[in-house]
Write an enzyme that holds these catalytic residues in place. Sequence first.
Site, PDB file in Angstrom:
ATOM      1  N   GLU A 121       0.851  -1.209   0.000  1.00 52.53           N
ATOM      2  CA  GLU A 121       0.000   0.000   0.000  1.00 52.53           C
ATOM      3  C   GLU A 121       0.877   1.246   0.000  1.00 52.53           C
ATOM      4  OE1 GLU A 121       0.076  -2.514   2.043  1.00 52.53           O
ATOM      5  OE2 GLU A 121      -1.785  -2.811   3.135  1.00 52.53           O
TER       6      GLU A 121
ATOM      7  N   TRP B 117      20.837 -35.848 -13.191  1.00 52.96           N
ATOM      8  CA  TRP B 117      19.511 -35.313 -12.868  1.00 52.96           C
ATOM      9  C   TRP B 117      18.455 -35.904 -13.776  1.00 52.96           C
ATOM     10  CZ3 TRP B 117      23.492 -31.403 -12.872  1.00 52.96           C
ATOM     11  CH2 TRP B 117      23.763 -30.899 -11.590  1.00 52.96           C
TER      12      TRP B 117
ATOM     13  N   ARG C 258      12.313 -23.349  -3.581  1.00 50.25           N
ATOM     14  CA  ARG C 258      13.064 -23.365  -2.316  1.00 50.25           C
ATOM     15  C   ARG C 258      13.128 -21.971  -1.722  1.00 50.25           C
ATOM     16  NH1 ARG C 258      18.451 -26.922  -3.768  1.00 50.25           N
ATOM     17  NH2 ARG C 258      17.340 -28.895  -3.932  1.00 50.25           N
TER      18      ARG C 258
ATOM     19  N   LEU D 220      20.809 -28.873  -0.842  1.00 54.44           N
ATOM     20  CA  LEU D 220      19.482 -28.312  -0.570  1.00 54.44           C
ATOM     21  C   LEU D 220      19.450 -26.808  -0.291  1.00 54.44           C
ATOM     22  CD1 LEU D 220      17.946 -31.160   1.693  1.00 54.44           C
ATOM     23  CD2 LEU D 220      17.632 -30.835  -0.763  1.00 54.44           C
TER      24      LEU D 220
END
Length: 372
Positions: A61, A181, A195, A215
Amino acid sequence: MSGRAEISPHERALLEQTLGLAELGRPAARPNPVVGALVAAADGTVLATGYHRRYGEHHAERVALDALEVLPPGATLFVSLEPCAHRGKQPPCTDQVIASGIRRVIIASADANPRTAGQGPARLAQAGVSVIWGPDDIARRAVQQNAGFHASHRWGRPYVTCKWAMTRNGRVATGDPNRRWISSPESRELVHYMRAGSGAVAVGVGTVLADDPLLTVRGTMRDRIANQPLRVVYDRSLRMTPDCQLVRSADEAPVLVFCVEGAPDEARNRLERAGVEVVALPHGPGFLAGSLEELAARGVNDVLLEAGPQLCEAFHAASLVDAVTCFVAPFEASPDQAGFSRSSPLVQALQGGQRTSSGVDTVVIRVLHEVT
Ligand SMILES: NC(=O)c1ccc[n+]([C@@H]2O[C@H](COP(=O)([O-])OP(=O)(O)OC[C@H]3O[C@@H](n4cnc5c(N)ncnc54)[C@H](OP(=O)(O)O)[C@@H]3O)[C@@H](O)[C@H]2O)c1
């Protein structure tokens, strides 16, 4: 005045636009919700827009109001989440709205916190500002947009998104040393975005032992977050050892391990000495739910579950998977590799999901539990 009044189709479109603006703040707003706002003149022309760009910075705002050169009479403020009445890192938005001279505000969704919900709109109404709540369908979308923020208040636990990559025949490992992968580079970039927007990233010890993952948020997303998500490992009997990448990088990003009460002290001490936090919970069916309560108490709103099939299925069986994102790669791997069976409830849960592409992968996304 505060209430549910009819809004015109154009005003509806403007309110929807605030949800799009809000998305621009993801993932940098974490752990705050993403919020968008705009000011429109009486004839519907958009005069200024804003969104909460980053945690600790001005709320949406304020950004929109500051971007306004002059406020013409009859202007309306549209905002995706009710303006706050409390002082946090920023002064209360309601005071700024009142001081701006705006006389009409249209809000998409209420505050998640029942203790503060409604206070901002009530203050605006007391100051003579007309407060209008948007239609229910936009409210639902606005709540789901900040699912973790609302879930942590309404459910007392974070919102859990289970994410995995699999081959066309449901394998989660390739078994091919030349093909590390399963998913495409584009999908892996998307995972860093997911993530970055999560308070915690979780795996089971099976994944730690098989893949030795890091990770962390890396690549272009790294600069967009204030801090790394908490890395969580479910390891009931503490099989994880301090030489894994997660533990060796504990200085860079925190690691928390959930084990059962009575897990070996020696293993626990070793991990704690290496900078890992170990939390023991009672063994039994409440283990996973208890772990989520622990994470909520640490301020985690969203968990990205990046585990292998065992832990993902266990979360789903406990009804603790709220949304699924699956990257399906266009090749098959040997059926001997780890994976999901065709009858897996989690794979079944993908049916009816929204399908998009990411590089060569098909991405299937489905919300299982809406926050209501
Ligand atoms: N493609 C992908 O997206 C992806 C992602 C991750 C992993 N993987 C692959 O998946 C394979 C590993 O699979 P996985 O199923 O063994 O990994 P996982 O689900 O991450 O870890 C399994 C471990 O989680 C713990 N666990 C399971 N259920 C639990 C429950 N109800 N409560 C608490 N802890 C629980 C158990 O550890 P304890 O019994 O010791 O407590 C179990 O051994 C590897 O081949 C890896 O490469 C693929």
